[in-house]
Design a protein around this motif. Structure first.
Motif, PDB file in Angstrom:
ATOM      1  N   UNK A  85      -2.957 -35.984 -48.021  1.00 42.06           N
ATOM      2  CA  UNK A  85      -2.418 -35.610 -47.081  1.00 42.06           C
ATOM      3  C   UNK A  85      -2.641 -36.630 -45.826  1.00 42.06           C
ATOM      4  N   UNK A  86      -2.551 -37.631 -46.297  1.00 46.29           N
ATOM      5  CA  UNK A  86      -3.314 -39.018 -45.140  1.00 46.29           C
ATOM      6  C   UNK A  86      -2.416 -39.816 -45.036  1.00 46.29           C
ATOM      7  N   UNK A  87      -0.795 -39.980 -45.300  1.00 51.03           N
ATOM      8  CA  UNK A  87      -0.196 -40.711 -45.012  1.00 51.03           C
ATOM      9  C   UNK A  87       1.287 -40.819 -44.240  1.00 51.03           C
ATOM     10  N   UNK A  88       1.779 -41.875 -43.594  1.00 48.87           N
ATOM     11  CA  UNK A  88       3.213 -41.977 -43.136  1.00 48.87           C
ATOM     12  C   UNK A  88       4.025 -43.114 -43.493  1.00 48.87           C
ATOM     13  N   UNK A  89       4.999 -43.113 -43.766  1.00 39.53           N
ATOM     14  CA  UNK A  89       6.550 -43.785 -43.593  1.00 39.53           C
ATOM     15  C   UNK A  89       6.592 -44.653 -42.746  1.00 39.53           C
ATOM     16  N   UNK A  90       6.282 -46.143 -42.779  1.00 36.08           N
ATOM     17  CA  UNK A  90       6.371 -46.899 -41.823  1.00 36.08           C
ATOM     18  C   UNK A  90       8.207 -46.542 -41.121  1.00 36.08           C
ATOM     19  N   UNK A  91       8.857 -46.577 -42.847  1.00 40.21           N
ATOM     20  CA  UNK A  91      10.008 -46.364 -42.296  1.00 40.21           C
ATOM     21  C   UNK A  91      10.809 -45.254 -43.363  1.00 40.21           C
ATOM     22  N   UNK A 100      12.375 -45.122 -46.463  1.00 38.69           N
ATOM     23  CA  UNK A 100      12.284 -45.316 -47.386  1.00 38.69           C
ATOM     24  C   UNK A 100      11.502 -44.845 -48.276  1.00 38.69           C
ATOM     25  N   UNK A 101      10.957 -45.649 -49.215  1.00 41.64           N
ATOM     26  CA  UNK A 101      10.364 -44.904 -50.482  1.00 41.64           C
ATOM     27  C   UNK A 101       8.815 -45.006 -49.759  1.00 41.64           C
ATOM     28  N   UNK A 102       7.829 -43.792 -50.753  1.00 37.38           N
ATOM     29  CA  UNK A 102       6.534 -43.835 -51.008  1.00 37.38           C
ATOM     30  C   UNK A 102       5.990 -44.585 -51.620  1.00 37.38           C
ATOM     31  N   UNK A 103       5.444 -45.909 -50.859  1.00 45.81           N
ATOM     32  CA  UNK A 103       4.279 -47.134 -51.877  1.00 45.81           C
ATOM     33  C   UNK A 103       4.753 -48.032 -50.940  1.00 45.81           C
ATOM     34  N   UNK A 122       1.358 -46.077 -44.405  1.00 45.61           N
ATOM     35  CA  UNK A 122       0.150 -46.115 -43.763  1.00 45.61           C
ATOM     36  C   UNK A 122      -0.639 -44.980 -43.369  1.00 45.61           C
ATOM     37  N   UNK A 123      -2.104 -45.052 -43.341  1.00 44.58           N
ATOM     38  CA  UNK A 123      -3.139 -43.881 -43.498  1.00 44.58           C
ATOM     39  C   UNK A 123      -2.474 -43.265 -41.972  1.00 44.58           C
ATOM     40  N   UNK A 124      -2.626 -41.895 -41.929  1.00 42.49           N
ATOM     41  CA  UNK A 124      -2.642 -41.397 -40.729  1.00 42.49           C
ATOM     42  C   UNK A 124      -4.325 -41.597 -39.958  1.00 42.49           C
TER      43      UNK A 124
END
Length: 401
Positions: free
Chosen positions: A132-138, A141-144, A149-151
């Motif tokens: 539960x500690x991430x966000x997508x830059x775009x 686009x996929x979670x990879x 990056x981390x929240x």
């Protein structure tokens, strides 16, 4: 077949996504609504820790957040748990040589309340550290790696970020593999060998992707930085040489001002490897690591824990693990089935072998020249190296006879 094997399993009922696996179905919230102080902590925690001012900040505030409401919703509870968990560990470990033995009520009370809502202990666990500690830059686009990056961090920096992002990428890549595993299980129950084979092949593709991601750990996570700047903050307070009695959660009625002992954050709290063991029918003889891994289930989200138990219960008429028994019985009539099954087991063994190499490189070698944090045990607080090798051998043994 036994009754438990007749019941189809659905990923959705266990809060598991076919695309994301054990990651949440919706991207995690970055901040809490209407909680300015806790949001400030989340944003500035690395600065507080660098200045060694976090304990002072917490002590200067009688209230860090408002009352915990039952109707917040899962996303909000997870967000609050993440920030509170990082805060609790930052408070305890801000000065590693003098860890705090008491968490003030302003932090302890909301942390325990939110943890109870989520069915997990009030300590930093893998779900808050990674799932539960991430966000997508775009967001399209996929979670990879390369797009996540981390929240939340402790100190920040490339090595800490990369260490956790590797886990997040592996979790995402496991999703389709879980779909393949369930397909194989359901097809074995219905005696559809072609569908079993297809499911095992899908699982193997996912396992290969997980392995390739794990191999990338050294690219941007240096063993010295991990050992000296990342690892100290994720230790818990059970079996801890620095906190032999544990930590007091001030003002929490259920704890009656008595020190509590909880394990630290560890990848052993991820559901992926236990689910692969359960799905493929790999069992581990009783040893300290096996007992510890059972305890780690208490730190998993409850529905993931329930999925693992349901998968373990699936047996054939001879009480063998369902998928293993089905593939083994068809070594002659459907040799491609046994080959595909063995491939999945071998890939799990490879994953374990890579992990053992990292444990030796990132922890044991570092300990030769740095005694800054305890290494006879993992961050969860248990001896692990001899038993990791034993569990690897038990994995390989399944397909030898």
């Amino acid at each position: 077949m036994t009754t438990s094997s007749h019941q189809p399993l659905s990923l959705a009922q266990y809060d598991i996504s076919p695309e994301r696996g054990f990651l949440p179905a919706t991207d995690p919230l970055a901040q809490l609504p209407d909680e300015p102080i806790l949001n400030q902590i989340g944003a500035e925690l690395p600065k507080f820790l660098t200045a060694r001012q976090f304990r002072s900040f917490v002590q200067d505030h009688q209230q860090l957040m408002g009352p915990v409401a039952d109707d917040w919703g899962l996303d909000v509870f997870r967000c609050a748990m993440r920030t509170l968990s990082f805060s609790g560990h930052a408070y305890v470990w801000e000065d590693p040589d003098h860890p705090a033995t008491l968490l003030p009520s302003s932090l302890a009370l909301p942390w325990v309340a939110v943890a109870q809502q989520l069915g997990r202990p009030p300590v930093l666990s893998y779900a808050s550290y990674a799932l539960h500690n991430w966000r997508r830059l775009d967001p399209h686009k996929p979670i990879e790696l390369g797009n996540v990056v981390l929240l939340q961090n402790f100190l920040g920096g490339l090595d800490e970020e990369w260490f956790v992002l590797i886990h997040i990428d592996i979790e995402a890549k496991a999703g389709p593999g879980l779909v393949g595993m369930l397909q194989a299980h359901h097809a074995a129950r219905d005696n559809k060998p072609d569908d079993v084979l297809e499911g095992l092949q899908v699982l193997a593709v996912a396992q290969e992707a997980m392995r390739e991601t794990l191999l990338r750990m050294p690219e941007r996570c240096d063993p010295y930085i991990y050992y000296s700047r990342v690892r100290p903050y994720i230790h818990g307070w059970k079996n801890s040489p620095s906190l032999p009695q544990g930590v007091v959660y001030e003002g929490v009625a259920d704890y009656a001002e008595q020190p509590q002992q909880f394990r630290g954050e560890t990848g052993s709290q991820s559901s992926i490897v236990p689910v692969l063991d359960a799905g493929l029918g790999i069992s581990h003889a009783d040893d300290p690591l096996t007992q510890y891994l059972m305890e780690m289930r208490d730190y998993m989200p409850p529905r993931h824990r329930a999925f693992l138990a349901a998968l373990e219960a699936r047996r054939d008429e001879q009480h063998r693990p369902l998928l293993y028994g089905y593939a083994r019985d068809r070594k002659t009539t459907h040799p491609e089935l046994w080959t595909a099954f063995c491939t999945c087991v071998e890939l799990l063994a490879q994953f374990r072998d890579i992990h053992i190499g990292y444990a030796e490189r990132y922890i044991f070698r570092q300990h030769q020249s740095h005694a800054s944090n305890p290494t006879a045990v993992g961050t969860g607080g248990t001896p692990f190296m001899p038993y990791l090798n034993k569990h690897l051998e038990e994995t390989k043994r399944l397909i030898l006879d």
